[in-house]
Scaffold this motif. Structure first.
Motif, PDB file in Angstrom:
ATOM      1  N   TYR A   1       0.818  -1.200   0.000  1.00  0.00           N
ATOM      2  CA  TYR A   1       0.000   0.000   0.000  1.00  0.00           C
ATOM      3  C   TYR A   1       0.851   1.249   0.000  1.00  0.00           C
ATOM      4  CZ  TYR A   1      -4.147  -2.749   1.007  1.00  0.00           C
ATOM      5  OH  TYR A   1      -5.182  -3.628   0.916  1.00  0.00           O
ATOM      6  N   LEU A   2       0.280   2.317  -0.566  1.00  0.00           N
ATOM      7  CA  LEU A   2       0.797   3.664  -0.397  1.00  0.00           C
ATOM      8  C   LEU A   2      -0.166   4.331   0.564  1.00  0.00           C
ATOM      9  CD1 LEU A   2       1.726   4.713  -4.047  1.00  0.00           C
ATOM     10  CD2 LEU A   2       3.234   3.888  -2.243  1.00  0.00           C
ATOM     11  N   THR A   3       0.339   4.849   1.659  1.00  0.00           N
ATOM     12  CA  THR A   3      -0.498   5.422   2.701  1.00  0.00           C
ATOM     13  C   THR A   3      -0.345   6.931   2.727  1.00  0.00           C
ATOM     14  OG1 THR A   3      -0.203   3.412   4.002  1.00  0.00           O
ATOM     15  CG2 THR A   3      -1.023   5.339   5.172  1.00  0.00           C
ATOM     16  N   CYS A   4      -1.485   7.622   2.781  1.00  0.00           N
ATOM     17  CA  CYS A   4      -1.488   9.082   2.840  1.00  0.00           C
ATOM     18  C   CYS A   4      -0.999   9.530   4.213  1.00  0.00           C
ATOM     19  CB  CYS A   4      -2.890   9.621   2.578  1.00  0.00           C
ATOM     20  SG  CYS A   4      -2.999  11.417   2.681  1.00  0.00           S
ATOM     21  N   THR A   5      -0.067  10.456   4.238  1.00  0.00           N
ATOM     22  CA  THR A   5       0.479  10.960   5.493  1.00  0.00           C
ATOM     23  C   THR A   5      -0.468  11.954   6.166  1.00  0.00           C
ATOM     24  OG1 THR A   5       1.691  12.687   4.318  1.00  0.00           O
ATOM     25  CG2 THR A   5       2.871  10.644   4.769  1.00  0.00           C
ATOM     26  N   SER A   6      -1.524  12.375   5.460  1.00  0.00           N
ATOM     27  CA  SER A   6      -2.468  13.328   6.022  1.00  0.00           C
ATOM     28  C   SER A   6      -3.734  12.645   6.544  1.00  0.00           C
ATOM     29  CB  SER A   6      -2.836  14.374   4.973  1.00  0.00           C
ATOM     30  OG  SER A   6      -3.781  15.286   5.470  1.00  0.00           O
ATOM     31  N   CYS A   7      -4.405  11.870   5.696  1.00  0.00           N
ATOM     32  CA  CYS A   7      -5.700  11.295   6.079  1.00  0.00           C
ATOM     33  C   CYS A   7      -5.618   9.828   6.490  1.00  0.00           C
ATOM     34  CB  CYS A   7      -6.707  11.461   4.954  1.00  0.00           C
ATOM     35  SG  CYS A   7      -6.364  10.470   3.478  1.00  0.00           S
ATOM     36  N   GLY A   8      -4.519   9.153   6.190  1.00  0.00           N
ATOM     37  CA  GLY A   8      -4.357   7.763   6.593  1.00  0.00           C
ATOM     38  C   GLY A   8      -4.936   6.733   5.653  1.00  0.00           C
ATOM     39  N   ARG A   9      -5.516   7.150   4.525  1.00  0.00           N
ATOM     40  CA  ARG A   9      -6.040   6.174   3.568  1.00  0.00           C
ATOM     41  C   ARG A   9      -4.883   5.378   2.972  1.00  0.00           C
ATOM     42  NH1 ARG A   9      -9.170  10.796   2.591  1.00  0.00           N
ATOM     43  NH2 ARG A   9     -11.406  10.444   2.788  1.00  0.00           N
ATOM     44  N   GLY A  10      -5.130   4.088   2.728  1.00  0.00           N
ATOM     45  CA  GLY A  10      -4.142   3.232   2.091  1.00  0.00           C
ATOM     46  C   GLY A  10      -4.596   2.856   0.692  1.00  0.00           C
ATOM     47  N   TYR A  11      -3.732   3.045  -0.283  1.00  0.00           N
ATOM     48  CA  TYR A  11      -4.042   2.728  -1.676  1.00  0.00           C
ATOM     49  C   TYR A  11      -3.201   1.532  -2.101  1.00  0.00           C
ATOM     50  CZ  TYR A  11      -6.200   7.282  -1.530  1.00  0.00           C
ATOM     51  OH  TYR A  11      -6.995   8.342  -1.178  1.00  0.00           O
ATOM     52  N   PRO A  12      -3.834   0.502  -2.665  1.00  0.00           N
ATOM     53  CA  PRO A  12      -3.086  -0.702  -3.036  1.00  0.00           C
ATOM     54  C   PRO A  12      -2.135  -0.461  -4.201  1.00  0.00           C
ATOM     55  CG  PRO A  12      -5.343  -0.868  -3.826  1.00  0.00           C
ATOM     56  CD  PRO A  12      -5.259   0.394  -3.009  1.00  0.00           C
ATOM     57  N   VAL A  13      -1.059  -1.214  -4.208  1.00  0.00           N
ATOM     58  CA  VAL A  13      -0.129  -1.246  -5.340  1.00  0.00           C
ATOM     59  C   VAL A  13      -0.235  -2.652  -5.905  1.00  0.00           C
ATOM     60  CG1 VAL A  13       2.273  -1.051  -6.086  1.00  0.00           C
ATOM     61  CG2 VAL A  13       1.408   0.432  -4.258  1.00  0.00           C
ATOM     62  N   ARG A  14      -0.765  -2.758  -7.105  1.00  0.00           N
ATOM     63  CA  ARG A  14      -0.982  -4.057  -7.737  1.00  0.00           C
ATOM     64  C   ARG A  14      -0.080  -4.193  -8.957  1.00  0.00           C
ATOM     65  NH1 ARG A  14      -7.173  -2.925  -7.268  1.00  0.00           N
ATOM     66  NH2 ARG A  14      -7.511  -3.569  -5.107  1.00  0.00           N
ATOM     67  N   ASP A  15       0.713  -5.231  -8.955  1.00  0.00           N
ATOM     68  CA  ASP A  15       1.657  -5.478 -10.051  1.00  0.00           C
ATOM     69  C   ASP A  15       2.540  -4.265 -10.303  1.00  0.00           C
ATOM     70  OD1 ASP A  15       0.683  -8.086 -10.490  1.00  0.00           O
ATOM     71  OD2 ASP A  15      -0.945  -7.303 -11.744  1.00  0.00           O
ATOM     72  N   GLY A  16       2.933  -3.590  -9.232  1.00  0.00           N
ATOM     73  CA  GLY A  16       3.823  -2.444  -9.345  1.00  0.00           C
ATOM     74  C   GLY A  16       3.143  -1.145  -9.741  1.00  0.00           C
ATOM     75  N   ILE A  17       1.799  -1.147  -9.829  1.00  0.00           N
ATOM     76  CA  ILE A  17       1.059   0.037 -10.260  1.00  0.00           C
ATOM     77  C   ILE A  17       0.195   0.544  -9.111  1.00  0.00           C
ATOM     78  CG2 ILE A  17      -0.651   0.949 -11.890  1.00  0.00           C
ATOM     79  CD1 ILE A  17       0.261  -1.339 -13.790  1.00  0.00           C
ATOM     80  N   PRO A  18       0.406   1.789  -8.660  1.00  0.00           N
ATOM     81  CA  PRO A  18      -0.431   2.340  -7.597  1.00  0.00           C
ATOM     82  C   PRO A  18      -1.861   2.563  -8.093  1.00  0.00           C
ATOM     83  CG  PRO A  18       1.560   3.651  -7.891  1.00  0.00           C
ATOM     84  CD  PRO A  18       1.478   2.692  -9.040  1.00  0.00           C
ATOM     85  N   VAL A  19      -2.839   2.103  -7.328  1.00  0.00           N
ATOM     86  CA  VAL A  19      -4.252   2.284  -7.663  1.00  0.00           C
ATOM     87  C   VAL A  19      -4.769   3.425  -6.783  1.00  0.00           C
ATOM     88  CG1 VAL A  19      -6.518   1.188  -7.818  1.00  0.00           C
ATOM     89  CG2 VAL A  19      -4.447  -0.173  -8.197  1.00  0.00           C
ATOM     90  N   LEU A  20      -4.704   4.639  -7.308  1.00  0.00           N
ATOM     91  CA  LEU A  20      -5.050   5.839  -6.540  1.00  0.00           C
ATOM     92  C   LEU A  20      -6.502   6.239  -6.786  1.00  0.00           C
ATOM     93  CD1 LEU A  20      -1.762   7.900  -7.005  1.00  0.00           C
ATOM     94  CD2 LEU A  20      -2.434   6.414  -5.105  1.00  0.00           C
ATOM     95  N   LEU A  21      -7.404   5.333  -6.458  1.00  0.00           N
ATOM     96  CA  LEU A  21      -8.837   5.572  -6.577  1.00  0.00           C
ATOM     97  C   LEU A  21      -9.442   5.554  -5.184  1.00  0.00           C
ATOM     98  CD1 LEU A  21      -9.602   3.109  -9.517  1.00  0.00           C
ATOM     99  CD2 LEU A  21      -9.377   5.588  -9.651  1.00  0.00           C
TER     100      LEU A  21
END
Length: 72
Positions: free
Chosen positions: A35-55
């Motif tokens: 995951y990529l985690t937001c340092t402000s709101c704490g949401r975690g976004y998955p990284v699938r096959d090396g691609i960040p899914v920022l939805l």
């Protein structure tokens, strides 16, 4: 698996939420995804096959997720 993104890419990516902030890489041992985690709101976004899914629909945790415990 560990998040392996170019450092320059990680510098320019940001959370798509209105209360966005910078993202930090976070590897999880239990899940099949990192995951990529937001340092402000704490949401975690998955990284699938090396691609960040920022939805927002794919995000876990954060202020809009009342069932979030911080664990993935």
């Amino acid at each position: 698996m560990a998040v392996a993104l170019e450092p320059t890419l990680l510098e320019i990516l940001a959370c798509p939420a209105p209360d966005h902030g910078a993202l930090r890489a976070e590897a999880t041992g239990a899940a099949q995804e990192d995951y990529l985690t937001c340092t402000s709101c704490g949401r975690g976004y998955p990284v699938r096959d090396g691609i960040p899914v920022l939805l927002l629909e794919e995000a876990v945790g954060g202020p809009d997720d009342p069932g979030a415990t911080g664990e993935r």
